[in-house]
Design a protein around this motif. Sequence first.
Motif, PDB file in Angstrom:
ATOM      1  N   CYS A  13     -32.118   9.966  86.238  1.00  0.00           N
ATOM      2  CA  CYS A  13     -31.509  10.090  85.374  1.00  0.00           C
ATOM      3  C   CYS A  13     -30.020  10.990  85.114  1.00  0.00           C
ATOM      4  N   THR A  14     -28.489  11.073  85.447  1.00  0.00           N
ATOM      5  CA  THR A  14     -27.752  11.669  85.877  1.00  0.00           C
ATOM      6  C   THR A  14     -27.796  13.115  85.008  1.00  0.00           C
ATOM      7  N   ASN A  15     -27.443  13.395  84.115  1.00  0.00           N
ATOM      8  CA  ASN A  15     -27.385  14.298  83.259  1.00  0.00           C
ATOM      9  C   ASN A  15     -28.056  15.569  83.555  1.00  0.00           C
ATOM     10  N   LYS A  16     -28.299  16.413  83.254  1.00  0.00           N
ATOM     11  CA  LYS A  16     -28.144  17.997  83.980  1.00  0.00           C
ATOM     12  C   LYS A  16     -28.435  18.970  81.926  1.00  0.00           C
ATOM     13  N   GLU A  17     -27.663  19.125  81.590  1.00  0.00           N
ATOM     14  CA  GLU A  17     -27.741  19.665  79.914  1.00  0.00           C
ATOM     15  C   GLU A  17     -28.596  18.706  78.677  1.00  0.00           C
ATOM     16  N   PRO A  18     -29.368  19.788  78.082  1.00  0.00           N
ATOM     17  CA  PRO A  18     -30.066  19.724  77.620  1.00  0.00           C
ATOM     18  C   PRO A  18     -29.503  19.530  76.249  1.00  0.00           C
ATOM     19  N   ILE A  19     -30.587  18.363  75.093  1.00  0.00           N
ATOM     20  CA  ILE A  19     -29.523  18.264  74.002  1.00  0.00           C
ATOM     21  C   ILE A  19     -29.484  19.536  73.070  1.00  0.00           C
ATOM     22  N   PHE A  20     -28.713  20.071  72.679  1.00  0.00           N
ATOM     23  CA  PHE A  20     -28.983  21.521  71.840  1.00  0.00           C
ATOM     24  C   PHE A  20     -30.165  22.149  70.913  1.00  0.00           C
ATOM     25  N   GLY A  21     -30.646  22.306  70.817  1.00  0.00           N
ATOM     26  CA  GLY A  21     -31.799  22.975  69.951  1.00  0.00           C
ATOM     27  C   GLY A  21     -33.183  22.675  69.902  1.00  0.00           C
ATOM     28  N   THR A  22     -32.972  21.536  70.969  1.00  0.00           N
ATOM     29  CA  THR A  22     -34.316  21.021  71.305  1.00  0.00           C
ATOM     30  C   THR A  22     -34.657  21.816  72.330  1.00  0.00           C
ATOM     31  N   ILE A  23     -34.860  22.818  73.267  1.00  0.00           N
ATOM     32  CA  ILE A  23     -35.744  23.746  73.844  1.00  0.00           C
ATOM     33  C   ILE A  23     -36.572  24.249  73.230  1.00  0.00           C
ATOM     34  N   ARG A  24     -37.970  24.476  73.567  1.00  0.00           N
ATOM     35  CA  ARG A  24     -39.244  24.997  73.514  1.00  0.00           C
ATOM     36  C   ARG A  24     -40.003  25.796  74.356  1.00  0.00           C
ATOM     37  N   THR A  25     -40.602  26.552  74.221  1.00  0.00           N
ATOM     38  CA  THR A  25     -41.323  26.902  75.375  1.00  0.00           C
ATOM     39  C   THR A  25     -42.824  26.566  74.998  1.00  0.00           C
ATOM     40  N   ILE A  26     -43.434  26.900  76.183  1.00  0.00           N
ATOM     41  CA  ILE A  26     -44.545  26.033  75.615  1.00  0.00           C
ATOM     42  C   ILE A  26     -46.029  27.333  76.150  1.00  0.00           C
ATOM     43  N   ASN A  27     -46.615  27.374  75.270  1.00  0.00           N
ATOM     44  CA  ASN A  27     -47.763  28.818  75.288  1.00  0.00           C
ATOM     45  C   ASN A  27     -48.771  28.555  75.124  1.00  0.00           C
ATOM     46  N   ALA A  28     -49.844  28.076  77.175  1.00  0.00           N
ATOM     47  CA  ALA A  28     -50.986  27.633  76.637  1.00  0.00           C
ATOM     48  C   ALA A  28     -51.846  28.816  77.631  1.00  0.00           C
ATOM     49  N   SER A  29     -51.305  29.343  77.497  1.00  0.00           N
ATOM     50  CA  SER A  29     -52.423  30.702  78.021  1.00  0.00           C
ATOM     51  C   SER A  29     -53.622  30.959  77.037  1.00  0.00           C
ATOM     52  N   ALA A  30     -53.595  30.436  75.831  1.00  0.00           N
ATOM     53  CA  ALA A  30     -55.197  29.906  75.470  1.00  0.00           C
ATOM     54  C   ALA A  30     -55.832  29.549  75.484  1.00  0.00           C
ATOM     55  N   THR A  31     -55.358  28.005  76.621  1.00  0.00           N
ATOM     56  CA  THR A  31     -56.194  26.990  76.924  1.00  0.00           C
ATOM     57  C   THR A  31     -57.399  27.785  78.176  1.00  0.00           C
ATOM     58  N   GLY A  32     -57.534  28.921  78.146  1.00  0.00           N
ATOM     59  CA  GLY A  32     -58.432  29.047  79.776  1.00  0.00           C
ATOM     60  C   GLY A  32     -56.970  29.195  80.932  1.00  0.00           C
ATOM     61  N   PRO A  33     -58.135  29.032  82.464  1.00  0.00           N
ATOM     62  CA  PRO A  33     -57.782  29.393  83.531  1.00  0.00           C
ATOM     63  C   PRO A  33     -57.290  28.254  84.220  1.00  0.00           C
ATOM     64  N   LYS A  34     -56.729  27.359  83.838  1.00  0.00           N
ATOM     65  CA  LYS A  34     -57.350  26.095  84.617  1.00  0.00           C
ATOM     66  C   LYS A  34     -55.671  24.916  83.957  1.00  0.00           C
ATOM     67  N   PHE A  35     -55.241  25.981  82.581  1.00  0.00           N
ATOM     68  CA  PHE A  35     -54.102  25.901  82.355  1.00  0.00           C
ATOM     69  C   PHE A  35     -53.163  26.672  81.981  1.00  0.00           C
ATOM     70  N   PHE A  36     -53.349  27.600  82.567  1.00  0.00           N
ATOM     71  CA  PHE A  36     -52.694  28.819  82.562  1.00  0.00           C
ATOM     72  C   PHE A  36     -51.036  28.438  83.095  1.00  0.00           C
TER      73      PHE A  36
END
Length: 68
Positions: A13-36
């Motif tokens: 895909c040639t697009n570099k701009e994300p859709i406005f309002g769809t940015i989210r942060t994944i926080n996986a610190s509670a899933t253990g060291p394998k997925f940290f």
Amino acid sequence: MSDKPAVTPDGYCTNKEPIFGTIRTINASATGPKFFHLHGRRMAKCPCGKETSLTDQGNLRRHKQPQA
């Protein structure tokens, strides 16, 4: 006519701009060291329909469009 971004000859895909309002942060610190390594990863959607991670500059990473 499609509203999807253009595609390079190798299928990326040639697009570099994300859709406005769809940015989210994944926080996986509670899933253990394998997925940290997922902790703090920022994800966003592209107009092509794919969700991918963001670079430090806030652009979408290189990705291929989903197959129909």
